[in-house]
Write a protein that holds these residues in place. Structure first.
Motif, PDB file in Angstrom:
ATOM      1  N   ARG A   1     -28.417  30.403 -12.594  1.00  0.00           N
ATOM      2  CA  ARG A   1     -28.379  29.037 -12.084  1.00  0.00           C
ATOM      3  C   ARG A   1     -27.828  28.059 -13.115  1.00  0.00           C
ATOM      4  NH1 ARG A   1     -30.821  27.023  -7.681  1.00  0.00           N
ATOM      5  NH2 ARG A   1     -32.058  28.937  -7.468  1.00  0.00           N
ATOM      6  N   SER A   2     -28.142  28.276 -14.388  1.00  0.00           N
ATOM      7  CA  SER A   2     -27.677  27.354 -15.423  1.00  0.00           C
ATOM      8  C   SER A   2     -26.160  27.401 -15.590  1.00  0.00           C
ATOM      9  CB  SER A   2     -28.342  27.684 -16.763  1.00  0.00           C
ATOM     10  OG  SER A   2     -27.969  28.994 -17.187  1.00  0.00           O
ATOM     11  N   GLY A   3     -25.555  28.486 -15.167  1.00  0.00           N
ATOM     12  CA  GLY A   3     -24.115  28.618 -15.319  1.00  0.00           C
ATOM     13  C   GLY A   3     -23.312  28.224 -14.098  1.00  0.00           C
ATOM     14  N   ASN A   4     -23.987  27.880 -12.992  1.00  0.00           N
ATOM     15  CA  ASN A   4     -23.254  27.585 -11.763  1.00  0.00           C
ATOM     16  C   ASN A   4     -22.340  26.377 -11.909  1.00  0.00           C
ATOM     17  OD1 ASN A   4     -24.528  29.748 -10.598  1.00  0.00           O
ATOM     18  ND2 ASN A   4     -25.983  28.546  -9.406  1.00  0.00           N
ATOM     19  N   ALA A   5     -22.917  25.253 -12.334  1.00  0.00           N
ATOM     20  CA  ALA A   5     -22.118  24.027 -12.457  1.00  0.00           C
ATOM     21  C   ALA A   5     -21.020  24.168 -13.519  1.00  0.00           C
ATOM     22  CB  ALA A   5     -23.024  22.831 -12.753  1.00  0.00           C
ATOM     23  N   PRO A   6     -21.320  24.694 -14.730  1.00  0.00           N
ATOM     24  CA  PRO A   6     -20.246  24.891 -15.705  1.00  0.00           C
ATOM     25  C   PRO A   6     -19.147  25.819 -15.202  1.00  0.00           C
ATOM     26  CG  PRO A   6     -22.369  25.014 -16.798  1.00  0.00           C
ATOM     27  CD  PRO A   6     -22.642  24.970 -15.324  1.00  0.00           C
ATOM     28  N   ALA A   7     -19.528  26.861 -14.462  1.00  0.00           N
ATOM     29  CA  ALA A   7     -18.516  27.782 -13.929  1.00  0.00           C
ATOM     30  C   ALA A   7     -17.582  27.068 -12.960  1.00  0.00           C
ATOM     31  CB  ALA A   7     -19.195  28.965 -13.242  1.00  0.00           C
ATOM     32  N   VAL A   8     -18.149  26.224 -12.114  1.00  0.00           N
ATOM     33  CA  VAL A   8     -17.335  25.484 -11.150  1.00  0.00           C
ATOM     34  C   VAL A   8     -16.425  24.494 -11.877  1.00  0.00           C
ATOM     35  CG1 VAL A   8     -17.419  23.798  -9.276  1.00  0.00           C
ATOM     36  CG2 VAL A   8     -18.961  25.766  -9.253  1.00  0.00           C
ATOM     37  N   ARG A   9     -16.967  23.806 -12.895  1.00  0.00           N
ATOM     38  CA  ARG A   9     -16.141  22.852 -13.636  1.00  0.00           C
ATOM     39  C   ARG A   9     -14.993  23.558 -14.354  1.00  0.00           C
ATOM     40  NH1 ARG A   9     -21.177  19.865 -14.254  1.00  0.00           N
ATOM     41  NH2 ARG A   9     -21.828  21.174 -16.010  1.00  0.00           N
ATOM     42  N   ALA A  10     -15.293  24.685 -14.961  1.00  0.00           N
ATOM     43  CA  ALA A  10     -14.229  25.450 -15.633  1.00  0.00           C
ATOM     44  C   ALA A  10     -13.193  25.927 -14.626  1.00  0.00           C
ATOM     45  CB  ALA A  10     -14.834  26.639 -16.382  1.00  0.00           C
ATOM     46  N   LEU A  11     -13.657  26.395 -13.480  1.00  0.00           N
ATOM     47  CA  LEU A  11     -12.731  26.890 -12.459  1.00  0.00           C
ATOM     48  C   LEU A  11     -11.823  25.778 -11.952  1.00  0.00           C
ATOM     49  CD1 LEU A  11     -11.856  29.184 -10.497  1.00  0.00           C
ATOM     50  CD2 LEU A  11     -13.567  28.297  -8.915  1.00  0.00           C
ATOM     51  N   LEU A  12     -12.400  24.642 -11.581  1.00  0.00           N
ATOM     52  CA  LEU A  12     -11.606  23.562 -11.019  1.00  0.00           C
ATOM     53  C   LEU A  12     -10.611  23.014 -12.034  1.00  0.00           C
ATOM     54  CD1 LEU A  12     -14.284  21.623  -8.926  1.00  0.00           C
ATOM     55  CD2 LEU A  12     -12.556  23.223  -8.117  1.00  0.00           C
ATOM     56  N   THR A  13     -11.037  22.915 -13.286  1.00  0.00           N
ATOM     57  CA  THR A  13     -10.137  22.399 -14.316  1.00  0.00           C
ATOM     58  C   THR A  13      -8.954  23.336 -14.518  1.00  0.00           C
ATOM     59  OG1 THR A  13     -11.982  21.312 -15.458  1.00  0.00           O
ATOM     60  CG2 THR A  13      -9.970  21.663 -16.724  1.00  0.00           C
ATOM     61  N   THR A  14      -9.231  24.615 -14.667  1.00  0.00           N
ATOM     62  CA  THR A  14      -8.141  25.571 -14.911  1.00  0.00           C
ATOM     63  C   THR A  14      -7.304  25.820 -13.660  1.00  0.00           C
ATOM     64  OG1 THR A  14      -9.774  27.346 -14.577  1.00  0.00           O
ATOM     65  CG2 THR A  14      -9.267  26.726 -16.835  1.00  0.00           C
TER      66      THR A  14
END
Length: 974
Positions: A152-165
């Motif tokens: 759960r702690s990685g969900n938001a960072p994963a989405v931010r990294a995905l959208l940025t890249t």
């Protein structure tokens, strides 16, 4: 073949992860590390040819020959360097992972890590821009999934990294299209040598800007720097590999790869130098502020990547030599430092400097973890640019390269000065990392550090190897001259480039810049008390994550506002826009005065009008029906009449599919209707009139449009080609089927994936939303006096008929499947017919528990998609993915038989369709799990209902049939 072997070995490692993990668990990291180590050896074996002789290794095979895209691989100096890092560092980190994680399953981690190694290797050796883009996106997907594995702690960072890249990925895709269209080829090496870059500065600037955007998002350059520290939610091995040594280097690789085309472009030079140095400084300042060792290492990565981007922007031979050697040095010391963070966190229980200080160990962690402290010191000294480490040599060359920045003399001086300032902070945050973690402590009487100890050799060994290489190569740095020289030559497009790497060059400007960085860094350490005076302070009013979330929320809010114009759960409002457009188009066509065809000529017959009357009667009846069941029957009648009409018009494949779909739709819809009230709710006369008028207008508009456009043109060139060439090209005479599984097989594969995902979504939605048990009070209730009261008796005829019909349906399904390439049939229609056999089995069962078809239908869906995908690989035997392959073979008892690769593809379609039908039947027909459910609890059969009692009578148990009818044996009715 070497490059193909390299990719195939890595691809095989991905699939080998599954059996290896089943046997070894977390120790899967060891054999996977050996695979990557072997790949590293294979890369090193190419050094004499690639670095010594300067001859690139190439491999070419057709991929999509119709549009000129090839499976073209090429390893020059740049590709050799990055392939070595991807596989070499990957081997160390996979070995480290085998002891980083506690015992237990880690299948997803190992599969994704090896998949990432495959994707990154493909990226750096791709010599086709389309292939390069595909591998670029695969690295993005792998990174997203690996960050998300942290929970759960990685969900938001994963989405931010995905959208940025992904933003960068879209920019790269646009650049790829522009380059291919302008140069007339997708071969990367040919594109880079095209004269268009010098002849058309405007076009060059547009493409360069797109490439810069792609590289900046991937390598976390300002203003996209925020995603990399945010991604530290991922496990430490992921951070060490993707976010220090590999994925973020993809942006650096892209910039080096395109330097031959843009090195003389001012936009390229000044954008890279400016943003690179800004990123280097901002990242270094933020790194000095951190308490979390992992965040500190992340911001330091941002800073070092900034220096690399800036020196690439200079574009001179010396600058690109510096970029090559600093890329190599950074991969070693940063991977080692991230692994040290994991060691500290694992052994001491925290990676927060404040917590580590309070452990109460006299003299710091180095007393308990001397080997780890030594590794950290070696890697840190290399990052800080202290001799005799490799980082000192690489940093010195970076300074030298930046002094050659294009433009007036002051530009080089200014760039070098900013780089020195960033390196001053580098020294300070390195001291904070190493000294703060291992050489300082503040004893806390309430805590005990007796459990802290040195990690085992298998755990500390990989970072020790990386750190030791930094020392050994620093002392013997001339051995890197061939690599640095060849990389610089291939980056500049020159035949040769001289690299004179040495630990001592005498007194020079770059040496004094290094000494200044170290001296001023030591003063900064003293002035900030190892960064404590800056730690935790907010230097800017906002941070990158806050800005990103504000932008995303704003875009989503705008999207909602735009969508609100047509979004509605009410069908009339939802359909208003397309209906109005349809009426408008029909009105426009009428105004233009198009000639209406003769309705009683060759285009129609009295039988057509009879069918129109039947469809009209069915639709009108459905409109006025109060019973949902009656409405369903009437809608099905309209669909079957339409199928009959298609038969009469000669569209046998379409008609057959329509007929079977209508049958299955009625069955599945009946399962849904049992959860709804038996009758429709009443609606007002006004609504009847309004919606009826709109429906009539829309229907008449569509009908008039068909009449206006009927016979307006003959066969298109495409249809004529298919009719004339399908048998020669594919061996099939059923043109419809050959289009689906041969000519446009890639489209069909995409639709098949969508179908499979839809089946899995049915499982997920029904089991997570509570719909399976919703409206249980609305089930069909059958009283004892009804003729269909007893389910056993009521299904007797159907059960008896099924003994005869089931074998016939199965045989028919297989017959349609085998003949589909030459006659009416195919995998889709055959799968639908096969699905009707399961529907018959379901409906013939007297109760829900008996009706359950005990097959793992999610696996059937997956097997179907996988089989179709694998069948496409056969096409490579003749040049490209999914290319039609066919021929005649002689079989015993059968004789000469036409065999085609499309048959295997169609088999996958067949399985996927059957799997989706099984999903619908089982998920919608049952409610609770049976013991030993092989689908993992996805299917839920029905418990008996609570007993009821008629007035004056004993309670009895109710049971229900497959469609949910509740029988009451006490004679009462509920």
């Amino acid at each position: 073949m070497v490059l193909l072997i390299l990719l195939l070995v890595l691809a095989a490692a991905v699939f080998a992860t599954f059996p290896l993990h089943r046997a070894l668990g977390r120790d899967t990291g060891w054999p996977l590390a050996l695979v990557l180590l072997a790949s590293t050896g294979l890369v090193l074996a190419q050094a004499p040819q690639v670095l010594g002789a300067g001859t690139p290794i190439e491999f070419v095979r057709p991929w999509m020959p119709e549009i000129g895209v090839e499976l073209r691989l090429r390893m020059d100096g740049v590709g050799w360097l990055f392939t070595l890092l991807v596989n070499g560092v990957g081997a160390l980190i996979l070995a480290y992972s085998a002891r980083y994680f506690p015992p237990g399953p880690r299948l997803g981690f190992y599969a994704l890590m090896t998949f990432f190694a495959f994707a990154m290797t493909g990226l750096v050796i791709a010599d086709d821009v389309v292939l390069l883009f595909v591998f670029w996106e695969l690295t993005t997907v792998a990174s997203f999934l690996l960050i998300g594995l942290s929970g759960r702690s990685g969900n938001a960072p994963a989405v931010r990294a995905l959208l940025t890249t992904v933003v960068g990925g879209l920019a790269l895709m646009t650049a790829v299209v522009l380059m291919a269209l302008r140069t007339g080829t997708t071969q990367l090496s040919t594109i880079l040598a095209d004269p268009v870059w010098a002849e058309d500065p405007a076009f060059s600037s547009v493409v360069a800007a797109l490439v810069i955007l792609a590289a900046f998002t991937k390598s976390a350059q300002f203003p996209f720097h925020y995603w990399l520290p945010d991604a530290m939610a991922a496990s430490t091995p992921v951070s060490a590999y993707l976010h220090a040594a590999a994925m973020v280097k993809a942006g650096v690789f892209l910039l080096m790869r395109f330097t031959p085309a843009f090195a003389e472009l001012p936009l390229w030079n000044y954008a890279l130098i400016t943003f690179g140095l800004l990123t280097a400084t901002v990242g270094a300042v933020f790194a000095l502020q951190q308490y979390d060792l992992k965040k500190l290492a992340a911001y330091s990565t941002v800073s070092q990547l900034g220096l690399l981007v800036a020196v690439i922007g200079v574009g001179t031979e010396a600058a690109l030599v510096a970029a090559a050697v600093h890329t190599f040095a950074h991969a070693l010391f940063k991977a080692a430092l991230f692994m040290v963070v994991g060691l500290v966190d694992h052994q001491a229980g925290s990676r927060d400097l404040r917590e580590i200080h309070r452990l109460g160990i006299a003299g710091g962690l180095r007393r308990r973890m001397p080997v780890t402290a030594t590794v950290a010191a070696l890697a840190g000294l290399s990052m800080a640019g202290v001799p005799p480490l490799l980082g000192f040599v690489s940093k010195e060359n970076v300074f030298k390269g930046l002094l050659e920045a294009p433009g007036p003399a002051w530009v080089g001086a200014a760039a070098g000065t900013v780089a020195v300032i960033a390196s001053v902070f580098t020294f300070a945050y390195t001291y904070r990392f190493v000294h703060g973690a291992f050489w300082s402590s503040a004893p806390d009487p309430d805590r005990s550090a007796n459990s802290v100890s040195e990690a085992g050799s298998g755990f500390v060994g990989p970072p020790a190897v990386a750190a030791a290489l930094g020392l050994v190569l620093g002392l013997a740095v001339p051995v890197l001259n061939p690599m640095a020289g060849r990389t610089a030559a291939d980056t500049t497009g020159a035949a040769e480039a001289e690299a004179e790497l040495a630990l001592w060059h005498g007194l020079s400007a770059d040496l004094f810049m290094s000494l200044a960085a170290i001296t001023l860094g030591a003063l900064l350490v003293w002035w900030t008390a190892s960064g404590e005076r800056l730690a935790g302070r907010r230097l800017f009013p906002v941070d990158g994550v806050t800005v990103f979330e504000a932008l995303r929320n704003g875009i989503m809010a705008l999207g909602l506002r735009v969508g609100d114009l047509t979004r509605s759960d009410a069908p009339p409002r939802h359909l208003a826009v397309p209906i109005v457009l349809l009426i408008a188009l029909a009105g426009t066509a009428a105004v233009t005065g198009l000639e209406v065809p003769d309705l009683y000529g060759e285009t129609s017959s009295p039988l057509d009008w009879l069918l129109v009357a039947l469809i009209t009667a069915s639709v009108v009846g459905a409109v006025y029906a109060r019973s949902r069941t009656a409405g369903l029957v009437l809608v099905g009648s309209a669909g079957l009449t339409t199928a009959l009409w298609l038969f009469l018009l000669g569209a046998f494949d379409v008609a057959f599919a329509q007929m079977v779909v209508e049958i299955l739709t009625v069955v599945i819809a009946a399962l849904i209707l049992r959860r709804l009230p038996a009758r429709f709710h009443r609606i007002s006369l006004r609504r009847y009139l309004t919606t009826g008028t709109i429906a009539l207008l829309a229907g008449l508009s569509a009908a008039l449009g068909v009449f206006y456009l009927t016979g307006r043109r003959g066969r298109s060139e495409a249809s004529q080609y298919f009719l004339e060439n399908s048998e020669e090209d594919t061996g099939g005479t059923n043109v419809v089927n050959t289009i689906l599984v041969d000519y446009r097989a890639l489209d069909t594969l995409g639709e098949l994936v969508v179908l499979g995902v839809a089946g899995l979504i049915v499982i997920a939605v029904l089991n997570s939303s509570g719909l399976l048990t919703a409206h249980s009070d609305r089930r069909l209730v059958v009283s004892r006096s009804s003729a269909v009261y007893d389910a056993d008796d009521n299904t007797l005829v159907m059960r008896a008929a099924s003994y005869v019909l089931l074998p016939l349906i199965v045989f028919w399904s297989l017959w349609l499947f085998l003949r589909g390439h030459t006659d009416v049939g195919g995998g889709f229609v055959a799968g639908l017919v096969g699905g009707t056999a399961f529907a018959l089995m379901y409906l013939a069962a007297p109760s829900a528990s008996v009706a359950r078809i005990r097959l793992a239908y999610p696996r059937i869906i997956g097997a179907g998609v996988a089989l179709s995908l694998v069948s496409g690989l056969f096409g490579y035997l003749d040049g490209s993915f999914l290319r039609p392959l066919h021929g005649y073979v002689t079989l015993p008892l059968v004789g000469e038989y036409h065999l085609t690769a499309a048959l295997v593809f169609d088999a996958g379609v067949y399985l996927a369709v059957v799997g989706v039908i099984l999903t619908a039947l089982n998920q919608l027909g049952l409610e609770e799990s049976l013991p030993g459910d092989s689908t993992g609890g996805a299917v839920k059969p029905v418990r008996d209902q609570p007993p009821t009692a008629a007035p004056g009578g004993p309670p009895d148990t109710q049971t229900e049939g497959p469609l949910g009818g509740i029988r009451e044996k006490d004679g009462g009715t509920r």
